[in-house]
Design an enzyme around this catalytic site. Sequence first.
Site, PDB file in Angstrom:
ATOM      1  N   ARG A   1      18.805  21.086 -17.509  1.00  0.00           N
ATOM      2  CA  ARG A   1      19.808  20.145 -17.028  1.00  0.00           C
ATOM      3  C   ARG A   1      20.684  20.756 -15.948  1.00  0.00           C
ATOM      4  NH1 ARG A   1      20.026  16.851 -21.979  1.00  0.00           N
ATOM      5  NH2 ARG A   1      21.333  15.039 -21.633  1.00  0.00           N
TER       6      ARG A   1
ATOM      7  N   ARG B   1      24.527   7.596 -32.917  1.00  0.00           N
ATOM      8  CA  ARG B   1      25.081   8.872 -32.452  1.00  0.00           C
ATOM      9  C   ARG B   1      26.564   8.758 -32.124  1.00  0.00           C
ATOM     10  NH1 ARG B   1      20.805  11.007 -28.067  1.00  0.00           N
ATOM     11  NH2 ARG B   1      22.744  11.583 -27.014  1.00  0.00           N
TER      12      ARG B   1
ATOM     13  N   ARG C   1      28.647  11.307 -19.500  1.00  0.00           N
ATOM     14  CA  ARG C   1      27.278  11.859 -19.506  1.00  0.00           C
ATOM     15  C   ARG C   1      26.558  11.509 -18.209  1.00  0.00           C
ATOM     16  NH1 ARG C   1      25.660   9.349 -25.054  1.00  0.00           N
ATOM     17  NH2 ARG C   1      23.529   9.857 -24.447  1.00  0.00           N
TER      18      ARG C   1
ATOM     19  N   LYS D   1      13.844   9.129 -22.221  1.00  0.00           N
ATOM     20  CA  LYS D   1      13.175  10.429 -22.365  1.00  0.00           C
ATOM     21  C   LYS D   1      12.709  10.637 -23.815  1.00  0.00           C
ATOM     22  CE  LYS D   1      16.852  12.727 -20.974  1.00  0.00           C
ATOM     23  NZ  LYS D   1      17.803  11.599 -20.763  1.00  0.00           N
TER      24      LYS D   1
END
Length: 228
Positions: free
Chosen positions: A98, A171, A182, A23
Amino acid sequence: MDGARKPQTPPVLILLGPPGAGKGTQARMLEDQFGLVQLSTGDLLRAAVAFGSKAGKAAKTVMEAGDLVSDDIVIAILRDRLAAPDCAKGVILDGFPRTTAQAEALDQMLGETGQQINAAILLEVDDVKMVVRIAGRFTCGACGEGYHDEFKQPKTAGICDNCGAEQMTRRADDNAKTVMSRLDAYHEQTAPLITYYDDKGVLRRVDAMKDIATIQNALATLTENIMA
Ligand code: AP5
């Protein structure tokens, strides 16, 4: 209905897909190519965490665990950003909505300005392979350009192709355990949005297991058709 609406107002595109689907990578390319503004709630939340704001403090541990930050916090952050003048050019939403509550809040926000969603583009991937994509990811800390150990290396190791900085970062939530959380959050809370947008007639699907350039071409063609 062909799965997309021609924009009468500034275009609003949504990129849907699990962590690692591409994305962010593709949103940045669409931003450069079409002058749209990438709005990544992940980036906005990481900025809030780094800044140490109240929202950032609340989001930090949730993000590190790979869970979703509360709708109230995310919707407020997105609402503020969407009201900024540069978004009048049109936006690509990366990582928002989301949850169904976020999708309904977005409909309401856009309704207030007479805007609508032109397409919700689902990047379809094989989940198992996303762990490899995420584990190899690194980003330029200066400009945000994304890279990968195997799939997208900078021309000179350690130096950003885009801005020349030597500040590559990884990250905190890009580890195998958090990635699994996730992915679970995606399937439980975000995947229902596929039906939500299909029912509205704006869902488009793109095979996102191909290489980055092939996906970029497919998205560029789709975006050209939407904006024509
Ligand atoms: P966020 O930052 O949005 O992370 P994510 O959705 O987990 O998505 P990623 O950024 O991991 O993946 P991506 O699809 O952008 O892939 P990328 O292009 O980088 O969210 C982080 C956290 O913030 C969440 O867990 C949550 O806690 C919170 N949050 C954010 N938004 C929220 C919301 N709306 N509500 C609640 N909480 C929220 O690509 C990955 C790697 O693969 C890169 O290295 C790239 O170079 C490489 N790559 C990309 N495409 C390809 C390809 N086709 N082939 C090979 N490699 C590729």
